[in-house]
Structures are given as structure tokens and as C-alpha cells.
Design a protein around this motif. Structure first.
Motif, PDB file in Angstrom:
ATOM      1  N   CYS A   7     -76.309   6.098  33.883  1.00 25.13           N
ATOM      2  CA  CYS A   7     -75.284   7.413  33.422  1.00 25.13           C
ATOM      3  C   CYS A   7     -74.695   7.906  34.869  1.00 25.13           C
ATOM      4  O   CYS A   7     -73.569   8.361  34.697  1.00 25.13           O
ATOM      5  N   GLN A  44     -70.657   8.198  35.181  1.00 23.96           N
ATOM      6  CA  GLN A  44     -69.916   9.395  35.256  1.00 23.96           C
ATOM      7  C   GLN A  44     -69.121   9.084  36.496  1.00 23.96           C
ATOM      8  O   GLN A  44     -67.864   9.974  36.628  1.00 23.96           O
ATOM      9  N   ARG A 102     -66.325  10.321  25.983  1.00 23.83           N
ATOM     10  CA  ARG A 102     -67.404  10.593  25.125  1.00 23.83           C
ATOM     11  C   ARG A 102     -67.519   9.253  24.413  1.00 23.83           C
ATOM     12  O   ARG A 102     -68.692   9.219  23.707  1.00 23.83           O
ATOM     13  N   TYR A 138     -73.143  14.824  23.833  1.00 24.87           N
ATOM     14  CA  TYR A 138     -72.891  15.243  25.147  1.00 24.87           C
ATOM     15  C   TYR A 138     -71.533  15.064  25.680  1.00 24.87           C
ATOM     16  O   TYR A 138     -71.204  14.060  25.590  1.00 24.87           O
ATOM     17  N   THR A 151     -70.492  14.830  28.814  1.00 24.79           N
ATOM     18  CA  THR A 151     -70.128  13.768  29.921  1.00 24.79           C
ATOM     19  C   THR A 151     -71.650  12.948  30.006  1.00 24.79           C
ATOM     20  O   THR A 151     -72.590  13.314  29.595  1.00 24.79           O
ATOM     21  N   ASN A 187     -73.041  12.768  32.776  1.00 23.65           N
ATOM     22  CA  ASN A 187     -73.839  13.702  33.555  1.00 23.65           C
ATOM     23  C   ASN A 187     -74.667  14.581  32.700  1.00 23.65           C
ATOM     24  O   ASN A 187     -76.095  14.846  33.039  1.00 23.65           O
ATOM     25  N   GLU A 188     -74.210  14.872  31.580  1.00 26.24           N
ATOM     26  CA  GLU A 188     -74.823  15.868  30.727  1.00 26.24           C
ATOM     27  C   GLU A 188     -76.247  15.219  30.169  1.00 26.24           C
ATOM     28  O   GLU A 188     -77.184  15.522  30.081  1.00 26.24           O
ATOM     29  N   ASP A 202     -78.713  14.570  32.905  1.00 23.38           N
ATOM     30  CA  ASP A 202     -79.501  15.767  33.336  1.00 23.38           C
ATOM     31  C   ASP A 202     -80.502  16.222  32.094  1.00 23.38           C
ATOM     32  O   ASP A 202     -81.499  16.600  32.406  1.00 23.38           O
ATOM     33  N   GLU A 203     -80.059  15.703  30.941  1.00 25.26           N
ATOM     34  CA  GLU A 203     -81.065  16.026  29.710  1.00 25.26           C
ATOM     35  C   GLU A 203     -82.285  15.116  29.766  1.00 25.26           C
ATOM     36  O   GLU A 203     -83.171  15.820  29.604  1.00 25.26           O
ATOM     37  N   ASN A 242     -81.994  20.563  25.810  1.00 24.67           N
ATOM     38  CA  ASN A 242     -80.801  21.185  24.899  1.00 24.67           C
ATOM     39  C   ASN A 242     -80.355  20.633  23.713  1.00 24.67           C
ATOM     40  O   ASN A 242     -79.590  21.336  23.049  1.00 24.67           O
TER      41      ASN A 242
END
Length: 757
Positions: A193, A197, A274, A367, A369, A371-372, A375-376, A387
Motif C-alpha cells: 500500500c 501511495q 481509488r 478508502y 487513498t 495510505n488510508e 493506516d487502517e 474506522n
């Protein structure tokens, strides 16, 4: 035949329908190859095409050295030198180019990957796409993306570029071979990921993310992921090359199993980052479950537009549900070093929510990105609330305790905190008790309903379709209760056991139905070809369940069957296969089976099935020394009402062979009281009654067979012979006509039908 050769032959076919038929034959089910060739052919016939026209020599586009190998046999360039690079071996091939492992001679000696445009593939579009891939890679500098080291052209003017050589395996293969646990897989996926990114920040969308484009290799004994093949990458703002480069209207680009819904539209005009997030979600799905959301085998059975509609509109199963339904769950769990139930529990909940958010059909709900998404997953691994779904206060409290156990214990020493915590805890406990009460009631209802549905399903007569609707409804209710996390450990265990019972019942019924169909095929057809087809079905059935009848010794097969929870079903199947081998010997040209082989399989049957009644029947039949008294001794000590339909059919047949028709009929009566709609049991009795010259009774029983399975031509032929024998010629003629109509519908030759009477 290689791709260039197919292309070369196709452009020589002037009629478009003939050309399409040729492509269909050569490409088979390879849809990606078919798409590439159709694009090249369209470009070839355009006014500005740089490809050779029919009648023009293909070698005019190559240098003299390359003309010698214009057929491009996938190895012709190996050993040649391009600049300072000596080509050692081919390691990959795509629609526009071939990748070689090469050795750089100067200024440093090292192994690299060299990508070269195929001779004859240098159309404007291919050159533009090739240049775009080089430019895309040159823009990026990230440890998880393969680097571009050099670029140039051959003496014949074919472009090439040189990349970092990645000696790795696709990420899914690497994880399975090294049996990485789910958490290790997630950590490795987070690296991917981060690399994607970086590409997005450089304005590049990959558009073809899949395991084979994410290679994993080991550096200092640590797995490192490398993203490769930006062959259909797209720039977000600036152009990657001055050459014409666009996605033609109606063109679908990407790999179907990993394609986002917006890529499955014919225009593909609005692709953004996306789309890569969706493809990453599918890679994550495979890392967790071992399968893509939609099976490629199932998808390829439907029409092209339906295939794309499924990608755009159909919601996939949650990963935990996919695991529950998987036929390969034991192997998938083993590859992840977990027990099947533990793996389902691990994936159920947060990981389900994370994956399903990445796979949302509406881009705005995914998500935003890569990165999201990374991060998740990082939050999940560190026991923080995710989230993907709104966490409850209790979720936050539990995860806070896991992250900071010492700090939480010290904070609880404060008197004020103790009071507040006590009040909160009291409310939480009360709420939990309410939820447990409701959940317990729902669970009891669901378990009761599923148990009733299961009982009804198990009692469904052979040859009739089982009603799985009620079973599935109750199964889904239990899955929802499990996901709610309101169940006690005991309740959860009971629910999972019930789910396993439903799965076992379904597998048992599927096996029984297949045996039933094979029995029908064998009982109503007698030519050698029909018996060979029947034997092939049984071999395939055993092979798919880990038993190769051609390779595995008989005693080993017997041991596998003996330990199976469905040993009686497998015993019936093996018995039918052995009987089929004996039947085929009676036909001219049929396979020969030695007495020693039959003896080995007979001994295997005794080992696989130790039931006293079936053992004595089997010994009587295999030895050809039938004795009613020997069978009586065991049958009298057995509760016949507890036996299976096949066992009772064997017993009745054995009595008939011993010259005891009344005993045979009595067994059939007992059997049909328990299994009144077992079509083969009815058919066996009809045969027996005919052998006793009791035609009117046989007609009555045979009418029941036809009512249960009117689609079997052999039943109608048998009925016609009985009616003819009873002087009912007109009724017999109608039965013959019906059999012929059914035979024509099933492409079955009438002369291959069983002449039973």
C-alpha cells in the motif's frame, strides 16, 4: 502457437467472421490474449498503422540480425547482446514486450531485467504504451517499486528499458509457500500500500494490481514486496509521453478478477486512484481467504456483458463467510498456520469491515487513498479502533486496555476513577446482559430453525432437490449473531458446530446425488461407452476428494474411506466403480481386469467397510457362492430398518440370486417403507418382479419410477417392453415415442438405452 504468430495469421483472413472464429479457437478461454489481439488487429487496419499490411514482409520492420528471428520463438534473443547487456533467459512476456534476465557488463557487472518491444509489435499505440511504462517507472523512487536503470533502442530500432531484477514470487504464492500467518501477511501488504501511495503521489495509477505484479523476495531473511509491470499505467494530470496514448472508447483494460467496477465500464473515462484501492482490496481478500471474491471459473461461464455486470453490481461475500463456504478451508488455514475455526474468527469482524470498505462499488465510500487502507490495517494490528465501522464504547475500552494495560491499571487506583468506572461498568454489564438475553433467544430460535431445516433436508428422498433455502436463511442468522459478538464462548461454539453440521449435510447430499445420477446412468445404459463415462465420473469424484483410483493402492484408498465421516457414501461409490469394471469386461474391446486386481479391491472393501451384513453379502457375491442361510444368519441379527437404501437393495438382490424371491420381496418392502421415493430402489424391485413374471406389479412400481424421474429414457423403454408383453401395444408405442423424444433432447442415441426386460 505464440501471440505474434496468431496475429500474423489473423490479419491475413479478410472475412471478419472467419477471423473472429479463428481467434476464438486459438485464444480459448484466455480473454486477455483475445483483447490484446483484437486491439492490435484494429490498429493494424487503421489508416495510420505502422504494422505490415497483408502481402508486405514483416521483416521490413526489423534489422538484418532481427530478420533472422522474426518468428519470435520466445528464445531467439537469448545469448544476444543489446548495448552493455547480455540476454541470459526469458523471464516474462506481456502483450507488447518480453522481459529478459540480462547481465550488465559495464560500467558495473550485475544482473538486471531488460524489457524489449516484440518485433512486429511497434505500432504507435504499443510504442506509446511502452514509453509510458518506462516514464512511469522513471518518475518513482520507492523501495517497494522496481527501479528503472537504463533505456535505449536496439540496432533495429526496437525500444527497451532496463529495470531492477526482482527474483521473487507473487505475493500470494510467497505467503503460502512460507506459511505466513495473517498478521505477517497484513504487515507485508501494508508495504505494498505504501508503494502504491508513492506511485499515486507521482501522478501514476497502476490499473493492473494483482498478485503476479506484486513480487516478494527476501533481503537479509526479511520479505520485501516489489511492485512491477506498469504496462497499462495511467497519468493523473501530465502526459507520460509525447506519443499518442489514450484508452480507446469501449476498450476494457486490466485483469478481470482484480478489476474495479469503474474499469468494468466500456468507456473507462473516469479512472482515479481509488481504482487501485479496489484492486488492493481484492489482493487483501485473497491473502486472507485464498480465493478471489468471484471465482474466475464461474465468471468465464457467463456472457461477457454479464461478467462485467457482476464486477460492477454484485456485492461479494464477506471474507469470513467466504472461508465458511470454502471447500479448501483446511488447506487455506494450514497455509496460514491456524485452525479453520480460529482463522474464521480472526477474519470475522474488523478485517471483514476493512476489506468490504476497500471493495465498495461506490468509490466515494472506499478508502480515499492507499495510505488510508495501510493506516487502517496498522490500527488493526496495534489493537486500535478501526474506522471501517463505528466502534462502541466497549470496543474502545477493551482495545485501550490491550494497548496500555499498565497505565490503565494505575489510573484505576484513583478513587474517583474507581467510582466512575464502577458506574460505567454497571451500565455496561446491564446492557451486556440485555444483549446476551436477546442474542440467546435469537440464537435458540436460529439453532432450532436450522436444526429443523437440517432434519428436513436429510430426510429428503434421493432424486429430489433438497430445499436449502431454509437452511441458508438460518445459517445466515447465526453468522450475523456471531458477528455481533454478543454470544458467550459456549454459545459461539454451539453455533459454529451447527454451521459445520449444515456444511457436512450439504457435502453428504451432494455426494449422494452424484452417486444417484451415476446409478441411473449405469442402470439405463449398457453399451461400453456408457460404462466408460460412468467409470470416468467416479474416478473424477474420488480424485477431487484426495483419492486417485489409478495411482493410490487399494488398501490406502480403503483407509481413507474408513476414516471419512461419510464412509458409507464412499463405500457405495467404490462398490459401484468396482462393479463397473466387472461389467466392462463383458463387452468386446472392454478393458481387461485380472483376478488379482479384483481380489485386491475386494479385500480393500472389507477394510473400508466392516459392517457385518454388507460384508457377508459382499463375500457371497464376490465369491459367486451364494448361500441364503449364510445371509440369513447375519440378516436376522440386524435391524434392517436402520440400514441404508443401497445396503437393502444389495440384500434383496443377493436373496434373489440365491433363489429366494419371497425373502427378496420382503426386504424391498421394508426398504421402501423407509425410502419410498428412492428411485433406484423402486427400479431394482421392478427388475426383480419382472424376473418373477409378476409384470403387473412391476408396471405399478415402474410407474412410480417414471413419476419420480420422467427424464430417464431407459425407464420408458423398460415400460414399453412390459406393456408389449402384456398385450398393450398402443401404450407400448407411446412409451417408445416418449423415450425417443427424451433421447433427442439429451443427445443420447436411442440404441444405447438399456434393454432391461
Amino acid at each position: 502457437m505464440n501471440e505474434v504468430k496468431i496475429f500474423s495469421n489473423a490479419i491475413r483472413i479478410e472475412d471478419s467472421q472467419e477471423r473472429n472464429a479463428y481467434l476464438g479457437k486459438e485464444c480459448g478461454e484466455d480473454l486477455e490474449l483475445r483483447q490484446r489481439l483484437e486491439r492490435l488487429i484494429k490498429d493494424h487496419f487503421s489508416p495510420n498503422s505502422m504494422l505490415p499490411q497483408p502481402g508486405e514482409s514483416e521483416s521490413t520492420l526489423l534489422s538484418p540480425a532481427e530478420q533472422e528471428t522474426s518468428e519470435w520463438d520466445n528464445s531467439s534473443f537469448v545469448g544476444r547482446q543489446i548495448g552493455p547487456y547480455k540476454l541470459l533467459q526469458k523471464i516474462g512476456e506481456g502483450g507488447m514486450g518480453v522481459v529478459f534476465m540480462a547481465e550488465q557488463i559495464k560500467p558495473v557487472k550485475r544482473r538486471v531485467a531488460l524489457k524489449l518491444v516484440k518485433p512486429g509489435m511497434d505500432s504507435k499505440r504499443v510504442l506509446a504504451r511502452f514509453e509510458a511504462e518506462r516514464q512511469a517507472l522513471a518518475l518513482m523512487d520507492h523501495p517497494n517499486i522496481a527501479k528503472v536503470l537504463d533505456a535505449g533502442t536496439t540496432t533495429g530500432g526496437l525500444p527497451f528499458f532496463v529495470m531492477e531484477l526482482v527474483k521473487g514470487l507473487p505475493i500470494t504464492e510467497f505467503c503460502d509457500q512460507h506459511q505466513l500467518g495473517p498478521k505477517q501477511r497484513l504487515s507485508l501488504f501494508i508495504e505494498v500500500c505504501r508503494g502504491i501511495q508513492h506511485a499515486h503521489q507521482k501522478g501514476i495509477i497502476h490499473r493492473d494490481l494483482k498478485p503476479s505484479n506484486i513480487l516478494v523476495t527476501e533481503y537479509d531473511e526479511q520479505p520485501v514486496a516489489k511492485i512491477i509491470d506498469f504496462g497499462i499505467a495511467k497519468a493523473l494530470s501530465t502526459q507520460l509521453t509525447e506519443k499518442t496514448l489514450f484508452t480507446e472508447f469501449g476498450q476494457i483494460v486490466g485483469t478481470l478478477e482484480y478489476m474495479s467496477p469503474e474499469q468494468a465500464n466500456h468507456h473507462q473515462l473516469d479512472i482515479d486512484t481509488r481504482s487501485d484501492v479496489y484492486s488492493l482490496g481484492i489482493v487483501l481478500y485473497v491473502l486472507l481467504t485464498g480465493e478471489t471474491p468471484f471465482s474466475s471459473n464461474d465468471l468465464r461461464k457467463v456472457a461477457w456483458d454479464e461478467y462485467l455486470r457482476i464486477i460492477r453490481e454484485v456485492e461479494p461475500k464477506r471474507p469470513s463467510v467466504k472461508l465458511t463456504d470454502s471447500q479448501k478451508l483446511n488447506q487455506v488455514a494450514s497455509d496460514r498456520r491456524m485452525q479453520p475455526n480460529r482463522l474464521r474468527s480472526f477474519v470475522r469482524g474488523d478485517l471483514d469491515w476493512i476489506v468490504m470498505k476497500a471493495l465498495r462499488k461506490e468509490r466515494s465510500k472506499r478508502y480515499a487513498t492507499a495510505n488510508e487502507l495501510a493506516d487502517e490495517l496498522t490500527r488493526y494490528l496495534s489493537q486500535q479502533p478501526v474506522n471501517a465501522r463505528p466502534p462502541s464504547s466497549m470496543d474502545r475500552l477493551q482495545k485501550l486496555c490491550k494497548r496500555h494495560p499498565t497505565g490503565f491499571a494505575l489510573a484505576c487506583l484513583s478513587g474517583v476513577i474507581l467510582v466512575v468506572a464502577a458506574l460505567v461498568w454497571q451500565g455496561v454489564q446491564q446492557r451486556r446482559a440485555e444483549l446476551r438475553s436477546v442474542a440467546q433467544e435469537n440464537l435458540n430460535d436460529a439453532m432450532q430453525g436450522a436444526a429443523l431445516a437440517l432434519g428436513k433436508a436429510l430426510s429428503t428422498p434421493a432424486g429430489q432437490k433438497m430445499d436449502w433455502g431454509q437452511v441458508e436463511t438460518n445459517r445466515q442468522r447465526i453468522l450475523d449473531l456471531l458477528e455481533s459478538r454478543t454470544l458467550s464462548d459456549k454459545d459461539q461454539q454451539q453455533a459454529e458446530l451447527l454451521l459445520q453440521r449444515v456444511a457436512d449435510a450439504q457435502k453428504d447430499r451432494e455426494l449422494g446425488d452424484l452417486i444417484e445420477e451415476a446409478l441411473l446412468a449405469g442402470a439405463t445404459q449398457t453399451n461400453l461407452e456408457s460404462w466408460q463415462k460412468m467409470e470416468s465420473r467416479f474416478k473424477d469424484l474420488f480424485r477431487r476428494n484426495g483419492m486417485d483410483l489409478d495411482q493410490t493402492p487399494p488398501r490406502q484408498i480403503a483407509e481413507i474411506i474408513r476414516q471419512s465421516p461419510r464412509s458409507s457414501r464412499w463405500t457405495d461409490a467404490l462398490e459401484l466403480w468396482i462393479g463397473g469394471k466387472g461389467h466392462m469386461q463383458a463387452f468386446p474391446g472392454g478393458p481387461r481386469v485380472t483376478a488379482e486386481e479384483l481380489k485386491q479391491w475386494a479385500e480393500a472393501m472389507y477394510l473400508a467397510d466392516a459392517d457385518p451384513l454388507r460384508t457377508v453379502i459382499r463375500k457371497q457375491i464376490y465369491s459367486r457362492q451364494l448361500s441364503a442361510s449364510a445371509i440369513d444368519e447375519v440378516a436376522d441379527a440386524t435391524d434392517l430398518s436402520e440400514q441404508s437404501s443401497r445396503t437393502l437393495a444389495w440384500l434383496a438382490t443377493a436373496y434373489m440370486a440365491c433363489g429366494e424371491p419371497e425373502k427378496s420381496n420382503r426386504v424391498f418392502e421394508i426398504a421402501l417403507e423407509k425410502f419410498p421415493q428412492d428411485v433406484m430402489l423402486n427400479y431394482d424391485w421392478a427388475l426383480t418382479l419382472t424376473g418373477q413374471d409378476r409384470n403387473q406389479e412391476a408396471i405399478r412400481i415402474l410407474n412410480r419410477c417414471i413419476a419420480l424421474r420422467p427424464d430417464i429414457p431407459g425407464f420408458w423403454i423398460s415400460m414399453a417392453k412390459l406393456l408389449e408383453a402384456e398385450g398393450e401395444s398402443e401404450a407400448a408405442a407411446r412409451a417408445i415415442k416418449t423415450a425417443k423424444v427424451i433421447s433427442e433432447k439429451t443427445a443420447e442415441e436411442p440404441n444405447s438405452l438399456q434393454e432391461n426386460f
